[in-house]
Design a protein around this motif. Structure first.
Motif, PDB file in Angstrom:
ATOM      1  N   LEU C  48      18.262  34.337  -8.587  1.00  0.00           N
ATOM      2  CA  LEU C  48      17.733  34.303  -7.373  1.00  0.00           C
ATOM      3  C   LEU C  48      18.953  33.337  -6.598  1.00  0.00           C
ATOM      4  CD1 LEU C  48      15.521  34.270  -5.551  1.00  0.00           C
ATOM      5  CD2 LEU C  48      14.747  32.049  -6.477  1.00  0.00           C
ATOM      6  N   PHE C  49      19.746  32.575  -7.116  1.00  0.00           N
ATOM      7  CA  PHE C  49      20.583  31.777  -6.619  1.00  0.00           C
ATOM      8  C   PHE C  49      21.757  32.535  -5.801  1.00  0.00           C
ATOM      9  CE2 PHE C  49      23.337  28.506  -5.142  1.00  0.00           C
ATOM     10  CZ  PHE C  49      24.474  28.497  -6.160  1.00  0.00           C
ATOM     11  N   ALA C  50      22.269  33.647  -6.742  1.00  0.00           N
ATOM     12  CA  ALA C  50      23.203  34.511  -6.416  1.00  0.00           C
ATOM     13  C   ALA C  50      22.565  35.473  -5.315  1.00  0.00           C
ATOM     14  CB  ALA C  50      23.543  35.349  -7.463  1.00  0.00           C
ATOM     15  N   CYS C  51      21.370  35.984  -5.392  1.00  0.00           N
ATOM     16  CA  CYS C  51      20.812  36.743  -4.209  1.00  0.00           C
ATOM     17  C   CYS C  51      20.783  36.162  -2.953  1.00  0.00           C
ATOM     18  CB  CYS C  51      19.405  37.177  -4.464  1.00  0.00           C
ATOM     19  SG  CYS C  51      19.392  38.551  -5.894  1.00  0.00           S
ATOM     20  N   ALA C  52      20.516  34.734  -3.068  1.00  0.00           N
ATOM     21  CA  ALA C  52      20.616  34.090  -1.768  1.00  0.00           C
ATOM     22  C   ALA C  52      21.899  33.910  -0.984  1.00  0.00           C
ATOM     23  CB  ALA C  52      19.916  32.780  -2.005  1.00  0.00           C
TER      24      ALA C  52
END
Lengths: 404, 294, 319
Positions: C48-52
């Protein structure tokens, strides 16, 4: 008929023998040595602690009749609480580790302490300094073995304050351990009649202490206390001599020093430093014999008190597992507290209700180069503090386990 | 006499220490500014190359008995050569792409170099002795100044000013500056632009290595010595103006002084003060104090 | 930042995206049978961090080198809310997200003023300030971090101490965040963002206030990174300095690069790869850093599309 009886008897015997092991989870006592394998504290604990743990297992197997199977694993927590707690969780959930040993760096120790308690395993801490492990954060699953900030503060602080070093300036590493050390030392100094004339918090870790040392110099305190450890201590001592602080009449007190630090500094720079430790390899014949065995397995390096503590704590733990026939957390620790300890390294001692292991403690001074006969011959013992005086009194620690 | 509650003696002492730290900021940001100003590359590897300089000096001393003075000369050449290699083999391919790829590449290289040394030498530092001629110090009355640290201030001032002079006031410097504005035109004049670019990168790296050698006797020679320093140096370069040589020098020394003062009055903030200043400068003068809007 | 123009906005070619989504959900739903669930939860948080982060970099063209500040700060605030104020986990996560959004608004307003490398440097410096703040501020616990964070009772009655319940909670949040980003990318807002990335002046000449769009993208990206951080603090029951350190900012760049910038599923793949690598190479200590550096170099020189980018290129479909 006879054969049937014999086979029943044999089966019963196996079952009995098996029963002694059946209580041990998964049939193996798995010991996890977690510490800093490659960083600041690698020399003080690091791979040497693994060596010490393995020696304890070997020595236990020689004298024990329980036929326990044991395994030792190691991991590097890199001094970070998130990595340490990750390893602890994985070790308990997936790898079936039963006991975690060593764990220097107070912030990691506190995190692991929490997880051990949740999962009802055992924590034998040898490397961390925070006296909170047997104070506010005390737990029925934890034994704090080798030393703590109170012992260091009391040993070094009181001894120096009583002999004329009555004005103090603190160089404190800005993290949990540094703060605890400063707090405990200040209390000991004040109790012995001294006073604090200044303090400064140094970012942890630091390389350059020149600015802070100048402030210490300007304060004209007789004693500059280094409430830090490892590389920070070494750097501050080296830079202090570079800035002529010791020549100017002020003395340095290393609040937490290990023989490895003296080795890194060299006797020229380190001579005259006074500090407290609970183990020195050259104390007596027993410590010498064990240390030589250790050095042979560890590249010729003599053991630090942390590594010695790993050996003793693991050995005592295994004896408790054998005696209580289980390796479930709280039960083993209870047994460890019930059995008095007597090992070649720390002498006679015991484990208190709050999980604090007590043993005699030594105030040492670093020899001058002319007094030393060779590498690792660094310390002369100035005083011995008996076990019941060396550690914080049982009722002073705010530990909920201690009944008032 | 007291200034703001601190005896003036202590204050001057701290300012002098700040100047010493500022010397390292200036030397390192000079190398970064040269590389960025002339080549438009953010050299994240700078911190690792600073560390390389210190380690090469240390290994030179312990394995080959090369003394400090020889190391001062040889180390920048050696590490600068590795810089040339990096530029030739890897950076060259990225010039036609977005500049950010250069940043990412040098970041990756920094991780590799640092990891290799950390693997080999652990995290605790290696001792490097102060050269004999600089042992001891001057008693200045308000403080005891070790001779070596005085040497650091003098040496870095000399190197910084010499570099500034070469780039801003000589013909060679003029070619370099022209080549960054319009490489094709300068190439058409017969000047070997790619080679100049390579050598410039090598020079910037050599400056970092020189700072590393000079740092060896003061700070511990350890694999992580450049890692946190590099971010502070980035802030210095941004404040000074990313392409300005004089900006890097002045800001480096200046920020060292300000940091020294902060350590006296409010030590907890000493690590943040540079970033706060950077934020303020960017709000008021986005191109930096000495920079020109590109 | 120019990236291979693979992502297309037309709804017609969405089929490949839905197939990939179905596969991803299936993997995360079934994997806990064989793989340690706490490890998978870690992968989801970082995904999720990387997608954001990718929303800002891959679709917005803005490289932020300080995204750890959102992950870490939200971790601290949600841990504080859960532990000290005793809030329920869903409220703690919301609180973490909001605090990250506020930080993103402030940081973004400063950083958006500059472009390209300057933007990256400003975000890096701002993140350093957040790091030093976290080091000093009493509520963050400094080196200790905030420990013993209670997972609490979701909505007041679902006990998250059970790994199974926690897993479902994390999976739900991860999928919700992922779908939200998908929606943003394929919305008119996402289109304009891509236009700004490709040619900012042209977008301005068309009448769009590019700064406002960039700031909004920054805030969304920061807020979702905060969600990841808040959830992570609850999973591990610890908020520590590692999450605000600049090396964490570097790691998220690496995950996005390896997985494939500008693709929806790239960051998920990248997070899975990097987190797994860290886990299995952990015993080797410093080698993890070296391997990460090598991967960076290889990706920049020869593998710019990343894993999912290469797959998408081979399939000639957007992913």
């Amino acid at each position: 008929m006879k054969r049937k009886l014999l086979s029943i008897a044999a089966a019963a015997a196996c079952a009995l023998g098996g029963a002694a092991q059946a209580q041990v989870t998964d049939g193996v006592v798995k010991i996890g040595v977690m510490n800093d394998m490659s960083g600041l504290y690698a020399d003080i604990s690091g791979p040497g602690a693994l060596v010490a743990a393995r020696m304890a297992v070997e020595d236990f197997q020689k004298t024990s009749k329980a036929g326990l199977k044991m395994e030792v694993v190691g991991a590097d927590h890199q001094n970070k609480p998130d990595i340490g707690s990750n390893i602890a969780r994985t070790w308990f959930d997936v790898d079936k580790v039963d006991v975690i040993v060593d764990v220097p760096t107070s912030s990691v120790a506190l995190a692991v302490n929490q997880i051990v308690r949740e999962k009802n395993k055992v924590f034998l801490n040898s490397g961390a300094a925070t006296s909170d492990l047997t104070g506010k954060a005390c737990s029925p699953n934890t034994v704090h073995w080798t030393y703590d900030t109170w012992m260091l503060a009391n040993g070094t602080g009181t001894a120096i304050a009583k002999t004329g070093g009555n004005t103090w300036f603190f160089l404190t590493a800005d993290y949990a351990f540094g703060h605890a050390l400063e707090r405990d030392t200040e209390a000991a100094v004040v109790k012995a009649g001294g006073r604090t004339v200044g303090k400064v918090r140094t970012p942890f870790p630091s390389q350059d202490f020149s600015s802070f040392l100048l402030q210490a110099q300007a304060s004209k305190a007789k004693i500059i206390a280094l409430a830090n450890a490892g590389g920070d201590t070494i750097n501050s001592i080296k830079q202090a001599s570079e800035f002529g602080i010791t020549k100017g009449g002020q003395n340095l007190a290393g609040m937490l020093m290990f023989i490895n630090d003296v080795h890194a500094l060299g006797l020229n720079t380190a001579q005259g430093l006074i500090f407290t430790e609970s183990f020195y390899w050259d104390l007596n014949d027993q410590t010498r014999a064990w240390s030589r065995r250790f050095a042979a397995a560890h590249g010729g390096k003599m053991p630090s008190m942390v590594q010695a503590g790993v050996y003793s704590s693991v050995l005592h733990y295994l004896k408790a597992v054998e005696a209580s026939k289980t390796d479930t957390g709280t039960k083993v620790v209870e047994q460890m507290k019930a059995l008095p300890t007597d090992d070649p390294l720390f002498g006679k001692g015991s484990i208190r209700a709050d999980g604090r292991k007590i043993h005699p403690v030594y105030l040492v001074e670093v020899k001058k180069p002319s007094e030393s006969k060779g590498p690792w011959d660094y310390h002369k013992v100035r005083a011995t503090i008996p076990a019941n005086e060396a550690f914080r009194p049982l009722d002073a620690g705010e530990c909920p386990l201690v009944k008032k | 006499m007291e200034i703001f509650g601190i005896p003036s003696q202590a204050l001057f002492g701290q300012l002098l220490i700040g100047l010493i730290n500022g010397s390292f900021y200036a030397l390192l940001s000079l190398g970064l500014a040269v590389i960025f100003g002339l080549l438009n590359i953010i050299n994240f590897t700078h911190g690792a190359q600073y560390m390389l300089g210190a380690f090469v000096a240390y290994l030179g001393l312990t394995k080959f008995g090369i003394n400090y003075w020889l190391a001062l000369l040889l180390t920048p050449l050696l590490v600068g050569a590795t810089g040339v290699l990096i530029e030739r083999t890897m950076l060259k391919q990225l010039y036609k792409l977005d500049h950010l790829y250069g940043l990412l590449l040098t970041f990756g290289l920094a991780l590799i170099i640092q990891g290799l040394f950390r693997n080999e030498f652990g995290s605790s530092g290696m001792p490097y002795p102060v050269p004999e001629v600089f042992q001891g110090g001057f008693n200045l009355g308000f403080m005891f100044l070790p001779k070596y640290r005085a040497w650091v201030i003098v040496a870095s001032l000399v190197v910084c000013l010499a570099t500034w002079y070469v780039i801003e006031r000589t013909k060679l410097g003029a070619y370099l500056r022209a080549a960054t504005e319009n490489p094709a035109l300068v190439q058409a004049f017969g000047i070997n632009v790619p080679r100049m670019i390579t050598l410039t990168y090598g020079f910037g790296v050599a400056l970092a290595a020189l700072a590393g050698v000079m740092a060896a006797p003061i700070y511990q020679v350890n694999p992580t010595m450049g890692a946190d320093l590099i971010i502070v140096v980035f802030a210095v370069v941004v404040i000074g103006g990313m392409g300005s040589i004089m900006g890097a020098i002045v800001t480096g020394f200046g920020l060292g002084l300000i940091e020294g003062l902060t350590k006296v009055f409010y030590p907890e903030a000493s690590a943040t003060v540079i970033f706060v200043i950077m934020a303020i400068v960017l709000l008021l003068k986005p191109a930096g104090l000495f920079g020109t809007q590109k | 930042m120019t990236t291979p123009a693979i992502a297309s906005a037309s709804t017609a070619s969405n089929k490949s995206l839905w197939v990939a989504f179905a596969i991803m959900v299936a993997v995360f739903a079934i994997a806990p049978i064989w793989v340690y669930p706490v490890f998978l939860m870690k992968v989801m948080c970082f995904a999720l961090f990387a997608c954001a982060f990718n929303l800002l970099l891959g679709f917005g063209g803005l490289l932020s080198f300080g995204h750890a500040m959102f992950l870490g700060l939200a971790g601290y605030t949600s841990a504080h809310a859960a532990k000290v104020w005793g809030w329920n986990p869903e409220l703690a996560v919301v609180f973490g997200t909001l605090s990250a959004a506020v930080l993103a608004y402030v940081a973004g307003s400063l950083a958006i003023r500059r472009q390209g490398i300057y933007f990256a440097m400003i975000t890096l410096a701002l993140a350093q300030m957040v790091f030093f703040f976290s080091l000093q501020a009493p509520f963050t616990g400094g080196e200790d971090g905030i420990q013993a964070v209670p997972r609490g009772q979701l909505f007041g009655f679902i006990d998250l101490a059970s790994n199974t319940n926690m897993y479902i909670f994390v999976l739900a949040i991860f999928l919700a965040g992922f779908l939200f980003i998908w929606r943003v990318v394929h919305s008119p807002f996402g289109q304009i963002l891509k236009a700004i990335r490709e040619h900012q002046d042209r977008a301005t000449s068309l009448g769009y206030d590019t700064d406002r769009f960039k700031l909004l993208a920054f805030v969304i990206s920061g807020a979702l990174a905060g969600t990841a951080g808040a959830v992570k603090a609850l999973v591990f029951q610890l908020a520590s300095l590692t999450d605000v350190h600049w090396s964490m900012s570097g790691e998220v760049v690496l995950m996005t690069l390896v997985g494939g910038m500008g693709t929806l599923f790239g960051p998920v793949a990248g997070a899975a790869v990097i987190v797994s690598m860290q886990n299995y190479l952990a015993e080797l200590g410093a080698w993890v850093t070296i391997v990460q550096g090598v991967i960076f170099v290889i990706c920049v020189l020869a593998f710019r599309r990343g894993i999912v980018g290469e797959i998408a290129n081979w399939l000639k479909k957007p992913l």
